[in-house]
Design a protein around this motif. Structure first.
Motif, mmCIF file in Angstrom:
data_model
loop_
_atom_site.group_PDB
_atom_site.id
_atom_site.type_symbol
_atom_site.label_atom_id
_atom_site.label_comp_id
_atom_site.label_asym_id
_atom_site.label_seq_id
_atom_site.Cartn_x
_atom_site.Cartn_y
_atom_site.Cartn_z
ATOM 1 N N ILE A 91 43.676 41.977 45.420
ATOM 2 C CA ILE A 91 42.810 41.918 46.607
ATOM 3 C C ILE A 91 41.529 41.142 46.307
ATOM 4 N N LYS A 92 40.881 41.461 45.189
ATOM 5 C CA LYS A 92 39.597 40.817 44.881
ATOM 6 C C LYS A 92 39.794 39.334 44.575
ATOM 7 N N ALA A 93 40.872 39.000 43.843
ATOM 8 C CA ALA A 93 41.122 37.586 43.525
ATOM 9 C C ALA A 93 41.352 36.785 44.795
ATOM 10 N N GLN A 94 42.072 37.369 45.759
ATOM 11 C CA GLN A 94 42.359 36.645 46.998
ATOM 12 C C GLN A 94 41.101 36.442 47.829
ATOM 13 N N ILE A 95 40.224 37.456 47.857
ATOM 14 C CA ILE A 95 39.046 37.384 48.725
ATOM 15 C C ILE A 95 37.885 36.665 48.052
ATOM 16 N N MET A 96 37.670 36.927 46.744
ATOM 17 C CA MET A 96 36.488 36.407 46.055
ATOM 18 C C MET A 96 36.797 35.282 45.075
ATOM 19 N N GLY A 97 38.065 35.123 44.700
ATOM 20 C CA GLY A 97 38.402 34.158 43.658
ATOM 21 C C GLY A 97 38.370 34.822 42.291
ATOM 22 N N PRO A 98 39.014 34.231 41.300
ATOM 23 C CA PRO A 98 39.178 34.887 39.999
ATOM 24 C C PRO A 98 37.907 34.984 39.172
ATOM 25 N N ALA A 99 36.957 34.039 39.347
ATOM 26 C CA ALA A 99 35.773 34.018 38.479
ATOM 27 C C ALA A 99 34.964 35.312 38.595
ATOM 28 N N SER B 186 39.760 42.310 55.380
ATOM 29 C CA SER B 186 39.559 41.422 56.537
ATOM 30 C C SER B 186 38.895 40.104 56.152
ATOM 31 N N GLY B 187 38.144 40.097 55.037
ATOM 32 C CA GLY B 187 37.448 38.875 54.636
ATOM 33 C C GLY B 187 36.138 38.653 55.361
ATOM 34 N N ASP B 188 35.711 39.607 56.237
ATOM 35 C CA ASP B 188 34.420 39.440 56.918
ATOM 36 C C ASP B 188 33.289 39.825 55.964
ATOM 37 N N GLU B 189 32.046 39.762 56.448
ATOM 38 C CA GLU B 189 30.888 39.989 55.576
ATOM 39 C C GLU B 189 30.897 41.393 54.968
ATOM 40 N N GLU B 190 31.327 42.378 55.757
ATOM 41 C CA GLU B 190 31.361 43.747 55.230
ATOM 42 C C GLU B 190 32.382 43.860 54.105
ATOM 43 N N CYS B 191 33.567 43.335 54.358
ATOM 44 C CA CYS B 191 34.630 43.347 53.351
ATOM 45 C C CYS B 191 34.161 42.647 52.082
ATOM 46 N N LEU B 192 33.521 41.476 52.244
ATOM 47 C CA LEU B 192 33.048 40.720 51.085
ATOM 48 C C LEU B 192 32.071 41.545 50.257
ATOM 49 N N TYR B 193 31.204 42.297 50.942
ATOM 50 C CA TYR B 193 30.223 43.100 50.205
ATOM 51 C C TYR B 193 30.928 44.150 49.349
ATOM 52 N N TRP B 194 31.834 44.912 49.970
ATOM 53 C CA TRP B 194 32.484 45.998 49.216
ATOM 54 C C TRP B 194 33.320 45.447 48.071
ATOM 55 N N ILE B 195 34.053 44.383 48.332
ATOM 56 C CA ILE B 195 34.926 43.839 47.289
ATOM 57 C C ILE B 195 34.086 43.284 46.133
ATOM 58 N N ARG B 196 32.928 42.722 46.457
ATOM 59 C CA ARG B 196 32.097 42.137 45.405
ATOM 60 C C ARG B 196 31.306 43.192 44.632
ATOM 61 N N PHE B 197 30.792 44.216 45.323
ATOM 62 C CA PHE B 197 29.796 45.088 44.687
ATOM 63 C C PHE B 197 30.258 46.520 44.424
ATOM 64 N N LEU B 198 31.483 46.877 44.794
ATOM 65 C CA LEU B 198 31.921 48.255 44.559
ATOM 66 C C LEU B 198 31.885 48.584 43.067
ATOM 67 N N THR B 199 32.356 47.675 42.223
ATOM 68 C CA THR B 199 32.349 47.916 40.774
ATOM 69 C C THR B 199 30.911 48.078 40.272
ATOM 70 N N ARG C 92 46.068 27.842 47.377
ATOM 71 C CA ARG C 92 46.382 28.321 48.726
ATOM 72 C C ARG C 92 47.648 27.635 49.203
ATOM 73 N N PRO C 93 48.691 28.371 49.663
ATOM 74 C CA PRO C 93 48.669 29.822 49.878
ATOM 75 C C PRO C 93 48.525 30.597 48.573
ATOM 76 N N PHE C 94 47.933 31.790 48.710
ATOM 77 C CA PHE C 94 47.641 32.615 47.537
ATOM 78 C C PHE C 94 48.942 33.065 46.880
ATOM 79 N N PRO C 95 49.040 32.914 45.549
ATOM 80 C CA PRO C 95 50.300 33.277 44.887
ATOM 81 C C PRO C 95 50.496 34.787 44.819
ATOM 82 N N ASN D 290 45.251 32.665 34.230
ATOM 83 C CA ASN D 290 45.911 32.392 35.508
ATOM 84 C C ASN D 290 44.921 32.117 36.633
ATOM 85 N N GLY D 291 43.631 32.023 36.257
ATOM 86 C CA GLY D 291 42.602 31.817 37.284
ATOM 87 C C GLY D 291 42.851 30.594 38.130
ATOM 88 N N HIS D 292 43.297 29.485 37.506
ATOM 89 C CA HIS D 292 43.537 28.254 38.273
ATOM 90 C C HIS D 292 44.686 28.436 39.254
#
Length: 1302
Positions: free
Chosen positions: A560-568, A523-536, A606-609, A599-601
């Motif tokens: 999923i993570k690249a689209q929501i958080m970016g490649p870095a 969803s890209g909301d705050e909860e989603c951002l937390y799980w995608i960022r910190f699950l690993t 956007r739109p996401f490849p 392929n990070g760049h």
């Protein structure tokens, strides 16, 4: 050691004699207005006329600059603005509108409003704006202060002493912002009883602030003439509480003229009644201060309709009592400056004499007054233990940080534990779960709802309890609210639960897997951002290595993570968890990491490849490719388009990491001296710092008002200097993103370059500019003006550079010289005349830059198309590197650990040369525009380059070698025959190659030609290839023998296009000389078709029938002509467009042809009558390409803005526009001009080329797939008859054979 210099830079204010800090640009009398004790003097007055006119006079300036949200927080605290008023202002759409509304409201307020606004400006560092308002501050009454400057008169001292208010601590640092807030609330108790609650976490300094707030003559005299009485409470049971109240009553009665002879109260109720009587009748306007309240039942004993100030960790306690209530939240930490001051006072050291560990201690504990004081007291006794106590703090050894005479707890851990012990058992267990959070990370309640398996509403109630008890903090500016722990609380939890951390992290992962068993949140909301960022992170901490492998070796997770958080963030995960992943499969880990790094760049677009399509470009042995192919095959069965790059094994990728940090050209990028960070700057006016391992952004600063031309790290990496076209030089603290110095007076033109000295012994900054005379300056950061100006250049200076030992400064100028200045004297030592090395040319010689070899004996200069090596001592030229006559050297840099020299070119290339061997070691191809800067890492293992293409590329020096891959030119021809794909094109050595597209093997390669090959075409029968050259020569060669079959002379200028007839006996060529030639190439017989006035870039046979000998030609002269090939006769000639004709296509049914032009139109013409049927208008740029559908019903046109339009051939109407919604970060919709178009045989699909290849749904006009080449600017695409295979060559010479996945 530099601590002295840094502290002087960072101390933006001076310590005043009143024990209060004066901000930069602030006057002592300003303190008067920061103290609400003065405000009653002017509270009832309307806004004075002078103040009103001042606001009106500077209204425009204020509206331009202020951020209302920041200022209103302070004004609400001061009680001059209501929350409703703030909400009305914040509802305005823009910051400017909000500023306008705030000033409108201010004009309707009284003097207090003006003073509060003025104070807020000073607090938020708008010192220049505050200065505008200062002279018109409302007049205050002269008698408000009675005696000493801080209001603490002998009368005050007597009252506080009698009331038991604690003395100031031996080490005291003023916090006027909080003291004034408490005083302002206490003034509210002047006319009626009530409660003022000062709350905050353990050790935040609540008690000291409460005592300081009442240490004020005006406040006591006006509000509490009955006295101030202090009672230390803490965690009490009922008998202890009764004793406390008894002793207070006794103290109050002893102070009366006729002491009461009452017996001591026997019960709590009796004690409460006695206290009520004393406070209402005998001390009617007194203040009772209750310090450290824990329990609401204790507070109820004081609910006696009197004036009370209380300190607590639990803000909700006052909900249980009646009366007016006000509260002040105490921030948990001091700012760095005040924390350092406490340590300086304890250790009897001057601020600038503090060791570096002092700053680290304040930072580590987030400025906690308790921790800083505890450590300060310890250091007072053991002043050589700075490093030891810092280590104890870093290792969370809280038990060892003990000692404080003025605090109830022996050690820091006891103070923290006390707060947790008062929680109910079940909540204490939930609080323990917060040990898994990361520092400075805020989480929404929904994350904890998953973790605790409770309804969100229940979770919010529990979190509110934690917040009220100062065990947790809430960011209420965010919706939904975000919750976080103070660093000390988190450290304490981690230490307390160290043995259970693994299981706590396991619980997080298990709960997540239960909740999201159908797949991760997107969803890209705050909860989603937390799980995608910190699950690993949680998996790694829980040692769940199998789960971590499954997740991170999955292309779905990457997507999923690249689209929501970016490649870095993703790359960072592979770097951070590499040791764990490598135990499973180090090869797969490196394959995923490499895929993301290169392929990070693309993943930031956007739109996401489509990540699967990107992954299909990975080597066939890669796990990334294997997963992508499986997914592509699965999705292809449902009609999704995917394309496999068949010949990718023949291409080497030399980049290690590609980063896209800015929009716009990047003019400067540099490594930090430890190699861990990279800073970059450019046309976006920003400065960015990111990790060199992953490209993860660490800092972003809006640095200047114009393009930032250069950035440079100081020798210890703490500072960054920037210089700009805005003529300013700025110095920044890297860690805090804080501006420390601005040098804006001395350079009068743009500042081109800045550079710090190499060593830390004496840090100086050199700058150079476009000024006519005073164009090279040296700066000492502790001085407001330049230390030295170097004289000698009378033209702009492009670059300056210190010798390795900082003895000399070299400067490179447009006057054609490099000058060496002695740093000690600032005198010119010698001049190297670079322009003399170009004596054969009259053109001016601009020296772009210079670089020193590691031993300081040689200096290398970049000028024109050469890098020149000079001996520093003799000024003799030792070596000249000239590599490309067509491009200029933009920059060069010598490696400090080897003989390598990196050279950046305007033709997008980076080359590596061995200076010792005078040999080119590598071509680093990949940039798509001018390369502006190159720099080796300090250890020489990496090279970075930055470019106008908006990217920074990192190369591994030892992996980069002279590439065996040959670059091809984009003018090519392709034959599709059964399964065979044969490609002919010139290479970068000007040899003609004929290749097998599938295998990459070279079937034929000519010798190097003396004149540049500009076009080629192939014939199947006989097996031959033709080439046209820049000097007008045409040759026909046999394939594969290479035998020269014919040399055709006649064209006087470049041959632009060539093509064999159907039977292969005739060769047709067109040229820049405005003619078309029809050759019987075996005999050399030639017909010349003359009539065009400008170059003929292309032509077309009117039909595919062998009997049809008509030829269509078009030219930059705007005309279209038809010729008979047999007779050479001109059959038709029309002036089709006002501008150059850029493309033409004949419809498959032979009835129509279309032309497109630089005049932004396309036209449809009848082949028989040569009448214009339709003019197609609407493109906003040159119409570059066109193509009819195979049923001749539709025409596609593409323009230089990347837009594709589909037209009805029947009536000329616009059917649809492709790609309008798909505009990416590039300037164009298609990454460049649309250069070629092809329909599929069933007319349902369209393929187009520009900066990349796109496939479209013709019916909907939607993009179905995009293939991103390594380079850009594709000229054309060759398509097989069944629309399954596509062949193109990019700007850096890479050949792509793309085949549709089925």
């Amino acid at each position: 050691m530099l601590s002295c210099e840094y502290l002087q830079l960072q101390n933006q204010s001076i310590y005043s004699s009143t024990n209060t800090f004066l901000g930069k640009g602030q006057r002592k009398e300003d303190l008067l207005y920061q103290d609400p004790a003065w405000w009653p003097c002017c509270a009832e007055m309307a806004l004075e006329e002078g103040a009103r006119s001042c606001l009106l006079r500077f209204r425009h300036r204020l509206e331009q600059d202020i951020k209302p949200s920041y200022l209103m927080d302070h004004m609400i605290s001061d009680g001059v603005l209501t929350v409703n008023e703030e909400e009305r202002i914040m509802n305005k759409p823009t910051r400017k509108d909000q500023a306008v509304a705030l000033l409108e409201l201010l004009l309707r307020k009284d003097n207090r409003g003006y003073i509060s606004f003025y104070n807020a400006l000073i607090t938020e560092k708008y010192n220049d704006l505050a200065n505008l308002l200062h002279d018109d501050l409302p007049q205050t009454l002269p008698g408000a202060y009675k005696s000493s400057s801080d209001g603490c008169t002998s009368y005050v001292q007597t009252v506080l002493s009698e009331g038991g208010v604690p003395q100031r601590p031996v080490v005291f640092v003023s916090r006027p912002q909080f003291v004034n807030r408490v005083r302002e609330k206490l003034y509210r108790l002047q006319k009626e009883p009530g409660w003022v609650t000062v709350f905050g976490m353990a050790g935040s300094g609540k008690s000291v602030l409460a005592a300081e707030a009442v240490r004020h003559h005006g406040l006591i005299e006006e509000c509490f003439p009955g006295g101030i009485h202090w009672l230390s409470i803490g965690q009490l049971d009922k008998p202890d509480l009764m004793v406390k109240i008894q002793s207070l009553c006794f103290r109050l009665e002893q102070s009366l003229d006729s002491p009461s002879l009452h017996r001591p109260p026997n019960s709590l109720d009796e004690a409460k009644e006695r206290l009520r009587y004393l406070t209402l009748r005998r001390y009617p306007r007194s203040l009772l201060i209750l310090d450290d309240i824990w329990d609401s039942t204790v507070l109820k004993a004081f609910d006696i309709h009197c004036r009370i100030l209380l300190t607590t960790r639990n803000r909700s306690l006052v909900d249980s009592v009646s009366g007016a209530k006000y509260e002040v939240e105490v921030e948990s930490g001091l700012d760095e400056k005040k924390g350092l001051e406490i340590l300086a006072l304890y250790t009897n050291t001057k601020l600038h004499g503090l060791p570096e560990e002092a700053r680290s201690i304040v930072k580590e504990c987030k400025g906690s007054p308790l921790v800083v004081s505890l450590i300060g007291a310890l250091l007072k006794e053991k002043p050589n233990r700075w490093r030891y106590y810092l280590n104890q703090l870093q290792q969370k050894q809280f038990k060892r940080i003990r000692k404080s005479s003025s605090y109830d707890y022996d050690a820091l851990d006891q103070a923290m534990d006390a707060s947790i012990e008062v929680l109910p058992d079940e909540h204490r267990e939930l609080y323990k779960d917060l040990s898994v959070l990361e520092k400075d990370i805020k989480v929404p309640a929904k994350v904890l709802s998953v973790l605790w398996d409770l309804e969100p509403e229940q979770v919010e109630d529990i979190l509110e309890e934690f917040v009220n008890k100062s065990l947790l903090f809430v960011d209420s500016n965010n919706k939904p609210y975000l919750y976080y722990l103070h660093d000390l609380q988190l450290d304490f939890l981690v230490e307390q639960n160290r043995t259970q951390l693994k299981s706590l992290h396991s619980k997080v992962v298990h709960q997540y897997q239960q909740h999201y068993r159908d797949g991760p949140p997107t969803s890209g909301d705050e909860e989603c951002l937390y799980w995608i960022r910190f699950l690993t992170h949680h998996m790694a901490k829980a040692n769940l290595s199998q789960e971590l492998y499954s997740l991170m070796f999955s292309l779905d997770w990457v997507s999923i993570k690249a689209q929501i958080m970016g490649p870095a963030h993703l790359i960072n995960d592979y770097v951070e968890y590499g040791p764990i992943l490598d135990k499973e499969n180090s090869e797969v880990r490196s394959q995923f990491q490499e895929f993301l790094s290169l392929n990070g760049h693309q993943l930031e677009q956007r739109p996401f490849p489509d990540v699967v399509q990107l992954a299909l470009s990975q080597p066939q042995t890669s796990e990334v490719y294997r997963q992508a192919l499986l997914q592509a095959q699965g999705r292809a069965s449902t009609g999704k388009l995917y394309f496999d790059w068949l010949n990718k094994s023949s291409v080497e990728n030399l980049s290690r990491l590609v980063i896209h940090p800015h929009q716009g050209s990047i003019y400067s990028a540099c490594f930090s001296h430890d190699g861990a960070k990279i800073a970059s700057s450019g046309a976006s006016k920003t400065l960015k710092v990111f990790k060199s391992t992953s490209g993860e952004k660490l800092t972003e600063i809006q640095a200047h008002d114009d393009e930032v031309l250069c950035c440079a790290f100081s020798p210890d990496d703490r500072l960054l200097a920037t210089c700009s076209s805005d003529r300013k030089v700025k110095v920044w603290n890297v860690e805090r993103s804080m501006l420390l110095r601005v040098f804006e007076e001395e350079h009068e033109e743009q500042v081109n370059h800045c550079q710090f000295t190499n060593t830390t012994q004496r840090v100086l900054l050199a700058t150079c500019s476009n000024d006519k005379f005073l164009n090279v300056k040296l700066w000492n950061l502790n001085k407001p003006s330049s230390q030295n100006t170097m004289f000698g250049h009378f033209e702009p200076v492009n670059h300056c550079c210190f010798s390795p030992d900082d003895t000399y400064l070299s400067t490179s100028s447009n006057d054609g010289t490099v000058k060496l200045f002695q740093l000690s004297s600032a005198n010119e030592w010698k001049t190297i005349n670079v322009r003399d090395m170009f004596a054969e040319s009259d053109e001016e010689v601009l020296v772009k830059c210079s670089t020193w070899t590691a031993d300081g004996k040689h200096i290398i200069c970049a000028a024109r198309n050469a890098a020149l090596v000079f001996d520093v001592e003799t000024s003799d030229m030792l070596l000249e590197i000239r590599t490309n006559r067509l491009s200029t050297v933009q920059y060069c840099h010598a490696c400090s650990t080897s003989n390598l020299l990196a050279i950046a070119f305007s033709n997008y290339a980076v080359e590596l040369w061995d200076l010792e061997a005078n040999k080119k070691m590598a071509d680093c191809s990949g940039h798509l525009s001018w390369v502006q800067r190159v720099q080796f890492s300090p250890d020489g293992s990496q090279l970075l380059s930055c470019s106008d293409d908006q990217t920074v590329r990192l190369w591994e020096t030892n992996k980069v070698h002279t590439s065996s891959a040959v670059c091809l030119k984009r003018d090519s021809d392709v034959l599709f025959y059964d399964e065979e794909i044969i490609v002919s094109a010139a290479d970068n050595c000007n040899r003609l190659q004929v290749r097998d597209g599938r295998t990459g093997s070279v079937l034929f390669q000519s010798e190097e030609k003396s004149s540049r090959i500009r076009c080629t075409c192939m014939c199947r029968q006989p097996s031959a290839v033709a080439l046209g050259q820049e000097d007008g020569t045409v040759q026909v060669l046999e394939v594969p023998s290479g035998k020269l079959l014919a040399t055709l002379l006649g064209h006087t200028k470049t041959v632009l296009h060539c093509r064999f007839s159907h039977n292969g006996q005739t060769l047709i060529t067109s040229s820049e000389d405005a003619t078309i030639r029809v050759w019987r190439w075996k005999s050399g017989e030639c017909k010349v078709l003359q009539g065009h006035k400008e170059q003929v870039r292309c032509f077309s046979l009117l039909s595919t029938l062998p009997v049809d000998t008509r030829l269509l030609s078009w030219s930059f002269d705007g005309t279209v002509k038809m010729w008979d090939l047999e007779s050479g006769e001109k059959l038709q000639d029309i002036q089709a467009h006002r501008g150059a004709i850029l493309s033409c296509h004949v419809s498959p049914d032979g009835c129509l042809f279309a032309t497109t032009s630089a005049d932004k139109t396309a036209k449809l013409w009848q082949c028989e009558s040569w009448q214009c049927v339709h003019t197609l208008s609407g493109h906003q740029d040159c119409v570059r390409s066109c193509r009819f559908s195979w049923d001749s019903q539709c025409l596609a046109t593409g323009d230089d803005n990347g837009e594709i339009r589909l037209w009805s051939v029947k009536d000329g109407s616009l059917l649809r526009i492709c790609s309008r919604d798909g505009k990416d970060g590039m300037d164009s919709l298609h990454g460049g001009w649309v250069t070629d178009l092809h329909f599929s045989p069933d007319n349902s699909l369209l393929v187009s080329t520009g900066g990349y290849v796109k496939w479209w749904d013709v019916e909907k006009g939607e993009a179905l797939q995009t293939f991103f080449p390594t380079g850009t600017a594709l000229k054309r695409i060759h398509v097989s008859a069944d629309f399954s295979t596509f062949v193109t060559i990019d700007s850096i010479g890479i050949l792509y054979i793309l085949e549709r996945v089925v």
